[in-house]
Design an enzyme around this catalytic site. Structure first.
Site, PDB file in Angstrom:
ATOM      1  N   GLU A  48      68.605 113.190  -8.323  1.00  0.00           N
ATOM      2  CA  GLU A  48      67.352 113.886  -7.975  1.00  0.00           C
ATOM      3  C   GLU A  48      67.343 114.150  -6.468  1.00  0.00           C
ATOM      4  O   GLU A  48      67.835 113.318  -5.678  1.00  0.00           O
ATOM      5  CB  GLU A  48      66.182 112.961  -8.338  1.00  0.00           C
ATOM      6  CG  GLU A  48      64.814 113.416  -7.861  1.00  0.00           C
ATOM      7  CD  GLU A  48      63.747 112.332  -8.030  1.00  0.00           C
ATOM      8  OE1 GLU A  48      64.073 111.130  -7.967  1.00  0.00           O
ATOM      9  OE2 GLU A  48      62.568 112.714  -8.241  1.00  0.00           O
ATOM     10  N   ASN A 110      59.890 119.643  -8.140  1.00  0.00           N
ATOM     11  CA  ASN A 110      61.022 118.716  -8.084  1.00  0.00           C
ATOM     12  C   ASN A 110      61.938 119.165  -9.220  1.00  0.00           C
ATOM     13  O   ASN A 110      61.591 118.980 -10.384  1.00  0.00           O
ATOM     14  CB  ASN A 110      60.522 117.277  -8.285  1.00  0.00           C
ATOM     15  CG  ASN A 110      61.609 116.260  -8.054  1.00  0.00           C
ATOM     16  OD1 ASN A 110      62.801 116.573  -8.178  1.00  0.00           O
ATOM     17  ND2 ASN A 110      61.219 115.035  -7.726  1.00  0.00           N
ATOM     18  N   LYS A 127      60.363 118.780 -12.964  1.00  0.00           N
ATOM     19  CA  LYS A 127      59.862 117.434 -13.293  1.00  0.00           C
ATOM     20  C   LYS A 127      58.417 117.480 -13.800  1.00  0.00           C
ATOM     21  O   LYS A 127      57.528 118.020 -13.132  1.00  0.00           O
ATOM     22  CB  LYS A 127      59.955 116.554 -12.040  1.00  0.00           C
ATOM     23  CG  LYS A 127      59.623 115.092 -12.246  1.00  0.00           C
ATOM     24  CD  LYS A 127      59.948 114.343 -10.953  1.00  0.00           C
ATOM     25  CE  LYS A 127      59.740 112.843 -11.072  1.00  0.00           C
ATOM     26  NZ  LYS A 127      60.131 112.158  -9.801  1.00  0.00           N
ATOM     27  N   CYS A 171      63.960 111.294 -12.905  1.00  0.00           N
ATOM     28  CA  CYS A 171      63.409 110.058 -12.398  1.00  0.00           C
ATOM     29  C   CYS A 171      62.279 109.458 -13.225  1.00  0.00           C
ATOM     30  O   CYS A 171      62.534 108.894 -14.279  1.00  0.00           O
ATOM     31  CB  CYS A 171      63.012 110.251 -10.938  1.00  0.00           C
ATOM     32  SG  CYS A 171      63.039 108.674 -10.087  1.00  0.00           S
ATOM     33  N   ASN A 196      65.618 108.754  -7.783  1.00  0.00           N
ATOM     34  CA  ASN A 196      65.475 108.046  -6.501  1.00  0.00           C
ATOM     35  C   ASN A 196      64.410 106.992  -6.769  1.00  0.00           C
ATOM     36  O   ASN A 196      63.227 107.368  -6.906  1.00  0.00           O
ATOM     37  CB  ASN A 196      64.944 108.968  -5.397  1.00  0.00           C
ATOM     38  CG  ASN A 196      65.953 109.973  -4.886  1.00  0.00           C
ATOM     39  OD1 ASN A 196      66.169 110.084  -3.696  1.00  0.00           O
ATOM     40  ND2 ASN A 196      66.555 110.754  -5.755  1.00  0.00           N
TER      41      ASN A 196
HETATM   42  N1  ING Z   1      60.638 107.373  -8.516  1.00  0.00           N
HETATM   43  C1  ING Z   1      60.168 106.283  -9.193  1.00  0.00           C
HETATM   44  C2  ING Z   1      60.622 106.147 -10.641  1.00  0.00           C
HETATM   45  O1  ING Z   1      59.898 106.393 -11.587  1.00  0.00           O
HETATM   46  C3  ING Z   1      58.701 104.562  -9.000  1.00  0.00           C
HETATM   47  C4  ING Z   1      58.706 106.055  -9.072  1.00  0.00           C
HETATM   48  C5  ING Z   1      58.937 103.944  -7.791  1.00  0.00           C
HETATM   49  C6  ING Z   1      58.552 103.811 -10.155  1.00  0.00           C
HETATM   50  C7  ING Z   1      58.985 102.547  -7.704  1.00  0.00           C
HETATM   51  C8  ING Z   1      58.587 102.408 -10.087  1.00  0.00           C
HETATM   52  C9  ING Z   1      58.805 101.793  -8.876  1.00  0.00           C
HETATM   53  O2  ING Z   1      61.750 105.705 -10.795  1.00  0.00           O
HETATM   54  C10 ING Z   1      60.551 108.698  -8.821  1.00  0.00           C
HETATM   55  N2  ING Z   1      61.078 109.530  -7.913  1.00  0.00           N
HETATM   56  O3  ING Z   1      60.009 109.098  -9.845  1.00  0.00           O
END
Ligand code: ING
Length: 312
Positions: A48, A110, A127, A171, A196
């Site tokens: 991503e 995204n 996304k 993601c 990410n």
């Molecule tokens: N990142 C995260 C994900 O779903 C996140 C959001 C961050 C979830 C930290 C849990 C903990 O993997 C993205 N970019 O969606």
């Protein structure tokens, strides 16, 4: 039935620092592409937002030396990414690439694209599930402002490509079972997911210790419950001070992890898959048309939040 073999690679990236130029990043993508070529890989999957640092970690206000727009691609391929498209075409390797998309209408997504082995873009996915928050929340060690910087996509398209049916997700999408089911109802046999993922989750830090487990849990479940191969590709390592999950992997329709990264850096992991293995599950246990009961699933599309039963 004869097999439908495909040699696929997850091209994990280590951190991309804020001051790294697109040309420098493209050189890293090209190095992974060269490694893939040397291993006769047919499809390589990048993470991503693979062209820049994960900028939603900051509250970016318009300044003279930095505009939010600097993190977005106004055209794809652009002048720097054309090198990647050209090299992939020369090698005859297809690829999936995540990036921040700014459309001519000023929409911000995204986005992930799928490019086939002759360099033509097969499809684009935007996304759907945007995590995080909309406003600056200074109490957090770092922001997660995807809901400020992107608008949501609205569908889960699939395409005939690479000898099978391919879908993409990005993601946070991988944490929602609807993602896999919608793609599989579109015939998906191979689901490509860049991510990410900061290890630290500010709203509930008790989840931090489970970050790696949760990452694989959701993709393994999604693969098995839909008879799909799933490729999960990280941009990991400590990026601008934020520890981010690696653990890139390739998962079979059985749910087994058949390839796993071992570093937090740029790393290529490769697997030979036979897309016909999907039929073992899709034609038996998860024969959707025979066993699913959409008439009983109304809540899934009629509601966003839960509706509790009456007190008894
Ligand atoms: N990142 C995260 C994900 O779903 C996140 C959001 C961050 C979830 C930290 C849990 C903990 O993997 C993205 N970019 O969606």
């Amino acid at each position: 039935m004869d097999n439908r073999n495909l040699r696929i690679a997850a091209a994990q990236l280590g951190p991309i620092n804020r001051n790294e130029t697109r040309s420098e990043v493209v050189e890293r993508l090209l190095e992974l592409l060269r490694k893939a070529h040397n291993k006769q890989v047919q499809l390589i999957v990048y993470p991503e937002l693979a062209l820049t640092t994960f900028f939603p970690r900051w509250f970016v206000e318009e300044e003279e030396d930095l505009s939010l727009d600097d993190f977005y691609e106004k055209e794809m391929p652009g002048k720097e990414t054309k090198k990647l498209f050209d090299a992939a075409k020369d090698y005859g390797i297809g690829f999936c690439l995540g990036y921040a998309e700014l459309t001519e209408l000023g929409e911000r997504f995204n986005t992930q694209i799928l490019v086939d082995s002759d360099g033509l873009t097969v499809g684009k996915y935007r996304k759907v599930h945007l995590p995080g928050h909309e406003e600056h929340e200074p109490w957090r060690a770092f922001q997660h402002l995807e809901r400020r910087y992107f608008q949501a996509g609205e569908s889960f398209p699939t395409w005939q490509a690479f000898g099978g049916v391919v879908g993409m997700a990005i993601c946070n999408d991988r944490r929602w079972s609807e993602t896999y089911r919608c793609l599989a109802l579109g015939g998906a046999e191979l689901i490509l997911i860049g991510y990410n993922t900061p290890i630290h989750y500010a709203p509930d830090p008790t989840q931090d210790e489970h970050a790696s487990f949760h990452n694989h849990l959701v993709m393994q479940a999604g693969a098995y419950q839909n008879g799909c191969f799933v490729v999960g590709v990280a941009k990991g390592g400590v990026e601008e001070g934020v520890e981010s999950l690696s653990d890139s992997c390739i998962i079979a329709p059985s749910g087994e992890i058949i390839a796993l990264s071992s570093t937090d850096d740029d790393e290529l992991i490769v697997a030979d898959i036979d897309l016909n293995l999907c039929r073992n599950y899709k034609d038996t246990l998860f024969d959707f048309d025979r066993y699913r009961k959409p008439g009983s699933y109304g809540r899934i599309t009629n509601q966003s939040g839960a509706i509790l039963p009456e007190e008894t």
